[in-house]
Write an enzyme that holds these catalytic residues in place. Structure first.
Site, PDB file in Angstrom:
ATOM      1  N   ARG A  58       0.807  -1.194  -0.125  1.00 45.98           N
ATOM      2  CA  ARG A  58       0.167  -0.006  -0.071  1.00 45.98           C
ATOM      3  C   ARG A  58       0.899   1.222   0.031  1.00 45.98           C
ATOM      4  O   ARG A  58       0.399   2.188  -0.700  1.00 45.98           O
ATOM      5  CB  ARG A  58      -0.978   0.024   1.175  1.00 45.98           C
ATOM      6  CG  ARG A  58      -2.069  -0.722   1.168  1.00 45.98           C
ATOM      7  CD  ARG A  58      -2.492  -1.444   2.472  1.00 45.98           C
ATOM      8  NE  ARG A  58      -1.730  -2.503   2.586  1.00 45.98           N
ATOM      9  CZ  ARG A  58      -1.929  -3.791   2.129  1.00 45.98           C
ATOM     10  NH1 ARG A  58      -2.641  -3.997   1.747  1.00 45.98           N
ATOM     11  NH2 ARG A  58      -0.686  -4.376   2.532  1.00 45.98           N
ATOM     12  N   THR A  59       1.783   1.446   0.853  1.00 47.45           N
ATOM     13  CA  THR A  59       2.488   2.709   0.958  1.00 47.45           C
ATOM     14  C   THR A  59       3.340   2.804  -0.147  1.00 47.45           C
ATOM     15  O   THR A  59       3.206   4.343  -0.672  1.00 47.45           O
ATOM     16  CB  THR A  59       3.476   2.861   2.468  1.00 47.45           C
ATOM     17  OG1 THR A  59       2.608   2.011   3.601  1.00 47.45           O
ATOM     18  CG2 THR A  59       4.144   4.032   2.667  1.00 47.45           C
ATOM     19  N   LYS A  87      26.134  -4.686  -0.496  1.00 51.07           N
ATOM     20  CA  LYS A  87      27.582  -4.585  -0.427  1.00 51.07           C
ATOM     21  C   LYS A  87      28.021  -4.080   1.110  1.00 51.07           C
ATOM     22  O   LYS A  87      29.372  -3.873   1.326  1.00 51.07           O
ATOM     23  CB  LYS A  87      28.073  -3.945  -1.461  1.00 51.07           C
ATOM     24  CG  LYS A  87      27.780  -4.470  -3.055  1.00 51.07           C
ATOM     25  CD  LYS A  87      28.286  -3.572  -4.175  1.00 51.07           C
ATOM     26  CE  LYS A  87      27.398  -3.672  -5.313  1.00 51.07           C
ATOM     27  NZ  LYS A  87      27.784  -2.593  -6.379  1.00 51.07           N
ATOM     28  N   ARG A 108      11.212   3.642   3.774  1.00 51.96           N
ATOM     29  CA  ARG A 108      10.725   2.809   4.810  1.00 51.96           C
ATOM     30  C   ARG A 108      12.064   1.979   5.111  1.00 51.96           C
ATOM     31  O   ARG A 108      12.741   1.341   4.397  1.00 51.96           O
ATOM     32  CB  ARG A 108       9.844   1.858   4.428  1.00 51.96           C
ATOM     33  CG  ARG A 108       9.426   0.812   5.346  1.00 51.96           C
ATOM     34  CD  ARG A 108       8.295  -0.212   4.773  1.00 51.96           C
ATOM     35  NE  ARG A 108       6.908   0.581   4.903  1.00 51.96           N
ATOM     36  CZ  ARG A 108       5.916   0.127   5.146  1.00 51.96           C
ATOM     37  NH1 ARG A 108       5.582  -1.065   4.649  1.00 51.96           N
ATOM     38  NH2 ARG A 108       4.786   0.773   5.373  1.00 51.96           N
ATOM     39  N   HIS A 136       4.510   5.418  11.828  1.00 57.85           N
ATOM     40  CA  HIS A 136       4.092   5.662  10.225  1.00 57.85           C
ATOM     41  C   HIS A 136       3.206   6.800  10.076  1.00 57.85           C
ATOM     42  O   HIS A 136       1.918   6.932   9.909  1.00 57.85           O
ATOM     43  CB  HIS A 136       3.310   4.417  10.036  1.00 57.85           C
ATOM     44  CG  HIS A 136       3.143   3.915   8.647  1.00 57.85           C
ATOM     45  ND1 HIS A 136       3.403   4.929   7.816  1.00 57.85           N
ATOM     46  CD2 HIS A 136       2.642   2.666   8.005  1.00 57.85           C
ATOM     47  CE1 HIS A 136       3.153   4.272   6.472  1.00 57.85           C
ATOM     48  NE2 HIS A 136       2.723   2.917   6.687  1.00 57.85           N
TER      49      HIS A 136
HETATM   50  N1   CP Z   1      -0.395  -0.073   5.631  1.00 59.37           N
HETATM   51  C1   CP Z   1       0.801  -0.388   5.486  1.00 59.37           C
HETATM   52  O1   CP Z   1       1.726   0.426   5.670  1.00 59.37           O
HETATM   53  O2   CP Z   1       0.808  -1.169   4.194  1.00 59.37           O
HETATM   54  P1   CP Z   1       2.096  -1.828   3.767  1.00 59.37           P
HETATM   55  O3   CP Z   1       2.870  -2.343   4.469  1.00 59.37           O
HETATM   56  O4   CP Z   1       1.595  -2.758   2.405  1.00 59.37           O
HETATM   57  O5   CP Z   1       2.842  -0.495   2.825  1.00 59.37           O
END
Ligand code: CP
Length: 310
Positions: A58-59, A87, A108, A136
């Site tokens: 999603r993100t 590496k 991320r 998040h």
């Molecule tokens: N909600 C969320 O962060 O989903 P993903 O891990 O799929 O990005």
């Protein structure tokens, strides 16, 4: 391009209620553009760099879609595999290089604080797409947006937050933001997965005293929102500790019949088995709408960080 309204998007703690409200307002304006019904290209010629050291559906994809809907382009990686991180390249060097290839970065990373480090190193805007068990913040904005669209208020809303409150980064930033907006919070967690003390302290500093429940049936009775999370298997150092809590709660129609007819179930997704598929087709289900709201919200965040006129 005008002046950016924010320099980075790293922690929900960096934003006032007024600033969050501005992002939510911009996200609402983005709805017809997010669906493709209307077109805009304020980020024409701009490049978004996506640096995903951890899996995401999603993100990452909603950031990509949001950037494309704004007329920009995207480059990046969805895993360290195949990059020079394998590496041994350190985060700071990766940021120094990729910021010279892009106009804005989304990261991320499995380590809490990694996005802050990236923002400190980079002269370009950095967005935290999840840092370990930290926060998040863009998920939080889309969660607030979804609640507002559905319930038309945040103040006084009764929100029950269920699941892995220890390692779940979405619930850390969400709880703090809900406290900022005056929502009532009830936490329900398996033993050993309770909300960290520092998050509770932050919530209490905003004048909200969370409730703690052990019986889910009691907690849902007065709830407007039941926010469910999965147990974050990847954060457990010991598989036997995970096995002790795996499958310890499941939302089904029988449980939801104990609550208000207007009770909405949210989940940042992915779900494993916390919500029975039978809930999907009921009026309680809000989680797929929630995921779709990632597009207008991330369009709002990208455009505000880039100082795009709108
Ligand atoms: N909600 C969320 O962060 O989903 P993903 O891990 O799929 O990005």
């Amino acid at each position: 391009m005008g002046n950016p309204q924010f320099s980075d998007f790293v922690s929900i703690r960096d934003f006032s209620k007024q600033q969050i409200s501005l992002v939510l307002k911009r996200a609402k304006q983005m709805l017809p553009y997010a669906s493709g019904e209307r077109k805009i290209r304020p980020l024409d010629g701009k490049i978004l760099g996506t640096l995903f050291y951890e899996p995401s559906t999603r993100t990452r994809l909603s950031f990509e879609s949001a950037m494309l809907r704004l007329g920009g382009t995207v480059m990046g990686f969805s895993s360290p595999m195949g990059t020079s991180i394998e590496k041994g390249e350190n985060l700071s060097d990766t940021i120094r290089v990729t910021e010279s290839y892009a106009d804005i970065l989304v990261i991320r990373h499995p380590l809490e604080g990694a996005a802050r480090l990236a923002a400190d190193v980079s002269s370009k805007p950095v967005i935290n797409a999840g840092d370990g068990a930290g926060q998040h913040p863009t998920q939080t904005i889309l969660d607030l947006f979804t609640m507002l669209e559905s319930k038309e208020r945040l103040e006084g809303l009764n929100v029950v937050i269920l699941g892995d409150l220890k390692f779940g980064r979405t619930v850390h930033s969400l709880s703090e933001a809900l406290a900022t907006f005056g929502a009532n919070l009830t936490f329900v967690a398996p033993p050993s997965l309770e909300m960290p003390r520092e998050v509770i302290a932050e919530i209490e500093s905003k004048g909200i005293k969370p409730k703690y429940a052990t019986a889910l049936e009691d907690a849902v009775r007065e709830a407007d929102i039941l926010y469910v999370t999965r147990i974050q298997k990847e954060r457990f150092a010991d598989a036997t500790e995970y096995a002790k809590v795996a499958g310890s709660y499941r939302i089904d129609s029988r449980l939801l019949s104990q609550g208000k007819s207007t009770l909405s179930v949210m989940h940042p997704l992915p779900r494993i088995n916390e919500i029975s598929p039978e809930v999907d087709s009921t009026p309680h289900s809000l989680y797929f709408k929630q995921a779709a709201n990632g597009i207008p919200v991330r369009m709002a965040i990208l455009s505000m960080l880039m100082g795009a006129e709108f």
